[in-house]
Design a protein around this motif. Structure first.
Motif, PDB file in Angstrom:
ATOM      1  N   TRP A  27      32.991  37.821  39.661  1.00  0.00           N
ATOM      2  CA  TRP A  27      33.831  38.893  40.284  1.00  0.00           C
ATOM      3  C   TRP A  27      33.970  39.212  41.661  1.00  0.00           C
ATOM      4  CZ3 TRP A  27      31.500  42.758  42.576  1.00  0.00           C
ATOM      5  CH2 TRP A  27      29.992  42.922  42.531  1.00  0.00           C
ATOM      6  N   ARG A  28      33.497  38.256  42.360  1.00  0.00           N
ATOM      7  CA  ARG A  28      33.291  38.273  43.730  1.00  0.00           C
ATOM      8  C   ARG A  28      34.733  38.703  44.327  1.00  0.00           C
ATOM      9  NH1 ARG A  28      30.425  33.693  46.565  1.00  0.00           N
ATOM     10  NH2 ARG A  28      28.812  34.515  45.155  1.00  0.00           N
ATOM     11  N   LEU A  29      35.505  37.770  44.008  1.00  0.00           N
ATOM     12  CA  LEU A  29      37.011  37.821  44.615  1.00  0.00           C
ATOM     13  C   LEU A  29      38.055  38.392  43.375  1.00  0.00           C
ATOM     14  CD1 LEU A  29      37.074  35.063  47.032  1.00  0.00           C
ATOM     15  CD2 LEU A  29      36.886  37.597  47.767  1.00  0.00           C
ATOM     16  N   PRO A  30      37.979  39.739  42.996  1.00  0.00           N
ATOM     17  CA  PRO A  30      39.066  39.904  41.993  1.00  0.00           C
ATOM     18  C   PRO A  30      40.657  39.963  42.374  1.00  0.00           C
ATOM     19  CG  PRO A  30      37.936  41.865  42.582  1.00  0.00           C
ATOM     20  CD  PRO A  30      37.416  40.710  43.361  1.00  0.00           C
ATOM     21  N   LEU A  31      40.923  39.528  43.392  1.00  0.00           N
ATOM     22  CA  LEU A  31      42.100  39.858  43.896  1.00  0.00           C
ATOM     23  C   LEU A  31      43.076  38.540  43.318  1.00  0.00           C
ATOM     24  CD1 LEU A  31      41.647  41.121  47.757  1.00  0.00           C
ATOM     25  CD2 LEU A  31      42.504  42.234  45.760  1.00  0.00           C
ATOM     26  N   THR A  32      43.309  38.536  42.270  1.00  0.00           N
ATOM     27  CA  THR A  32      44.288  37.616  41.796  1.00  0.00           C
ATOM     28  C   THR A  32      45.358  38.394  41.126  1.00  0.00           C
ATOM     29  OG1 THR A  32      43.164  37.854  39.633  1.00  0.00           O
ATOM     30  CG2 THR A  32      42.330  36.008  41.021  1.00  0.00           C
ATOM     31  N   PRO A  69      28.994  38.431  50.635  1.00  0.00           N
ATOM     32  CA  PRO A  69      29.987  37.746  49.570  1.00  0.00           C
ATOM     33  C   PRO A  69      29.915  38.352  48.128  1.00  0.00           C
ATOM     34  CG  PRO A  69      28.727  36.177  50.841  1.00  0.00           C
ATOM     35  CD  PRO A  69      28.154  37.439  51.053  1.00  0.00           C
ATOM     36  N   ASN A  70      28.722  38.714  47.957  1.00  0.00           N
ATOM     37  CA  ASN A  70      28.902  39.410  46.312  1.00  0.00           C
ATOM     38  C   ASN A  70      28.976  40.985  46.364  1.00  0.00           C
ATOM     39  OD1 ASN A  70      27.237  37.371  44.429  1.00  0.00           O
ATOM     40  ND2 ASN A  70      26.180  37.189  46.082  1.00  0.00           N
ATOM     41  N   ALA A  71      29.272  41.472  47.507  1.00  0.00           N
ATOM     42  CA  ALA A  71      29.662  42.861  47.761  1.00  0.00           C
ATOM     43  C   ALA A  71      31.383  42.768  48.034  1.00  0.00           C
ATOM     44  CB  ALA A  71      29.123  43.600  48.776  1.00  0.00           C
ATOM     45  N   LEU A  72      31.948  41.709  48.061  1.00  0.00           N
ATOM     46  CA  LEU A  72      33.383  41.794  48.543  1.00  0.00           C
ATOM     47  C   LEU A  72      34.214  42.329  47.672  1.00  0.00           C
ATOM     48  CD1 LEU A  72      33.954  38.170  49.973  1.00  0.00           C
ATOM     49  CD2 LEU A  72      33.949  40.324  51.163  1.00  0.00           C
ATOM     50  N   GLY A  73      33.923  42.391  46.247  1.00  0.00           N
ATOM     51  CA  GLY A  73      34.753  43.096  45.213  1.00  0.00           C
ATOM     52  C   GLY A  73      35.170  44.868  45.954  1.00  0.00           C
ATOM     53  N   VAL A  74      33.858  45.202  46.064  1.00  0.00           N
ATOM     54  CA  VAL A  74      33.757  46.699  46.563  1.00  0.00           C
ATOM     55  C   VAL A  74      34.584  46.769  47.985  1.00  0.00           C
ATOM     56  CG1 VAL A  74      32.538  48.645  47.205  1.00  0.00           C
ATOM     57  CG2 VAL A  74      31.904  47.153  45.252  1.00  0.00           C
ATOM     58  N   VAL A  75      34.259  45.851  48.904  1.00  0.00           N
ATOM     59  CA  VAL A  75      34.909  45.996  50.166  1.00  0.00           C
ATOM     60  C   VAL A  75      36.440  45.855  50.148  1.00  0.00           C
ATOM     61  CG1 VAL A  75      34.989  44.655  52.396  1.00  0.00           C
ATOM     62  CG2 VAL A  75      32.908  44.990  51.230  1.00  0.00           C
ATOM     63  N   ILE A  76      36.989  45.027  49.551  1.00  0.00           N
ATOM     64  CA  ILE A  76      38.231  44.554  49.346  1.00  0.00           C
ATOM     65  C   ILE A  76      38.959  45.881  48.674  1.00  0.00           C
ATOM     66  CG2 ILE A  76      40.082  43.175  48.552  1.00  0.00           C
ATOM     67  CD1 ILE A  76      38.141  40.683  48.718  1.00  0.00           C
ATOM     68  N   VAL A  77      38.524  46.398  47.672  1.00  0.00           N
ATOM     69  CA  VAL A  77      38.971  47.504  47.005  1.00  0.00           C
ATOM     70  C   VAL A  77      38.996  48.820  48.009  1.00  0.00           C
ATOM     71  CG1 VAL A  77      38.754  49.418  45.485  1.00  0.00           C
ATOM     72  CG2 VAL A  77      38.371  47.044  44.429  1.00  0.00           C
ATOM     73  N   VAL A 123      37.482  45.217  39.142  1.00  0.00           N
ATOM     74  CA  VAL A 123      36.173  44.775  39.707  1.00  0.00           C
ATOM     75  C   VAL A 123      35.095  45.587  38.644  1.00  0.00           C
ATOM     76  CG1 VAL A 123      34.420  45.294  41.528  1.00  0.00           C
ATOM     77  CG2 VAL A 123      36.745  44.673  42.229  1.00  0.00           C
ATOM     78  N   ASP A 124      35.543  46.700  38.243  1.00  0.00           N
ATOM     79  CA  ASP A 124      34.326  47.679  37.349  1.00  0.00           C
ATOM     80  C   ASP A 124      34.356  46.657  36.231  1.00  0.00           C
ATOM     81  OD1 ASP A 124      34.035  49.476  39.087  1.00  0.00           O
ATOM     82  OD2 ASP A 124      35.395  51.018  38.427  1.00  0.00           O
ATOM     83  N   LYS A 125      35.497  46.156  35.568  1.00  0.00           N
ATOM     84  CA  LYS A 125      35.246  45.295  34.252  1.00  0.00           C
ATOM     85  C   LYS A 125      34.583  44.171  34.283  1.00  0.00           C
ATOM     86  CE  LYS A 125      39.189  47.032  31.427  1.00  0.00           C
ATOM     87  NZ  LYS A 125      40.438  46.579  30.627  1.00  0.00           N
ATOM     88  N   ARG A 126      34.689  43.550  35.358  1.00  0.00           N
ATOM     89  CA  ARG A 126      34.231  41.986  35.861  1.00  0.00           C
ATOM     90  C   ARG A 126      32.522  42.417  36.060  1.00  0.00           C
ATOM     91  NH1 ARG A 126      38.121  37.834  38.778  1.00  0.00           N
ATOM     92  NH2 ARG A 126      40.040  38.270  37.464  1.00  0.00           N
TER      93      ARG A 126
END
Length: 301
Positions: free
Chosen positions: A23-28, A213-221, A295-298
């Motif tokens: 779920w690192r990059l959920p921006l799809t 890298p493993n916190a990128l989901g939170v960062v990008i949101v 992100v939360d779901k992944r």
């Protein structure tokens, strides 16, 4: 001890890291498009980007020279949204103001995210007294009224896209820092972090290679919300008269000028710019909400 036994921790750590990276990059587009509101927000953002940057190439208007002879004209075929008190075409003015809002919004969000991510990751990894001191510093800065500081800086220096981006970015990194720090506190207990430490990885290598890298989901949101907040901040400064100087313009300044003519029936000076401002901020918030759900779901998978 056999070679197989020695490789087991590393294999488990590698597996754990792959799970975290899922779920690192959920921006799809597929992930966001599942949410109707997120898809709506994405379409609105795309519209405003095209409107602001491609629109002036299609709908050309004079945005540099004051033309008082054509001031306050009603919407017509020559001026689709009429003209303002200086004779500028309102539709062209909206496009130019949109460029400024998006440029400052993205630049300031990137600056704030970069600083906040590095600071928060370092605090979370350090832990203990170091973490406590670093986060108390963040709390102190958050207690300072942001608008008050921005107004002082705006009066001391001539506002420009670069200067406003730097000012807003340098005072907006506090929220990303807290978010990343909270995420790192959870990530630093993972097996792959322990495996990297046992292999001699330094703190900055852990931060840059494993934790961020493993916190990128939170960062990008958070970036999407940062852009929305920055656009509102720019509009607020412009409305109060501390925005960009002529010939540059922003939606807050246009709204401030149009308020003077609200009771006179010049609706095209108020409603179009107000709708653009609300629509753009709402669009980024919708995209942010959809990304946060992804992100939360992944993270729960």
């Amino acid at each position: 001890m056999s070679a197989k036994t020695e490789q087991e921790p590393a294999q488990e750590a590698s597996k754990d890291e792959r799970v975290a990276a899922s779920w690192r990059l959920p921006l799809t587009l597929r992930g966001v498009a599942r949410y109707r509101l997120g898809l709506t927000g994405g379409c609105l953002v795309a519209f405003f980007v095209l409107f602001s940057f491609v629109g002036p190439m299609v709908y050309q208007s004079n945005q540099n020279d004051v033309d008082t002879l054509n001031a306050l004209l009603e919407p017509s075929s020559d001026h689709l949204l009429g003209t303002d008190a200086q004779g500028f075409d309102v539709l062209g003015r909206l496009m130019k103001g949109g460029q400024i809002s998006l440029q400052i919004g993205f630049f300031a969000a990137l600056i704030a995210t970069l600083i906040g991510t590095l600071y928060g990751a370092a605090a979370g990894l350090a832990g203990g007294k170091t973490d406590a001191v670093m986060m108390r510093f963040v709390d102190i800065l958050m207690a300072v009224p942001f608008l008050f500081v921005a107004l002082i800086v705006s009066t001391r220096f001539n506002p420009s896209v670069l200067s406003l981006s730097l000012v807003l970015g340098l005072f907006s990194w506090l929220v990303p820092a807290r978010l990343v720090r909270s995420e790192v506190l959870s990530l630093r207990t993972r097996d792959y972090v322990a495996a990297a430490k046992s292999m001699g990885a330094g703190k900055w290598r852990l931060v840059l290679t494993h934790l961020i890298p493993n916190a990128l989901g939170v960062v990008i949101v958070n970036i999407t919300f940062q852009v929305a907040d920055t656009i509102l901040a720019v509009a607020t400064l412009g409305f109060l008269g501390f925005g960009l100087s002529y010939p540059e313009t922003d939606w807050g300044g246009q709204l401030s000028s149009g308020v003077n003519y609200l009771l006179s029936g010049y609706w095209w000076l108020i409603y179009p710019v107000g709708l653009c401002l609300v629509g753009l901020v709402l669009a980024f918030n919708l995209v942010g909400e959809a990304l946060r759900d992804v992100v939360d779901k992944r993270r729960t998978v």
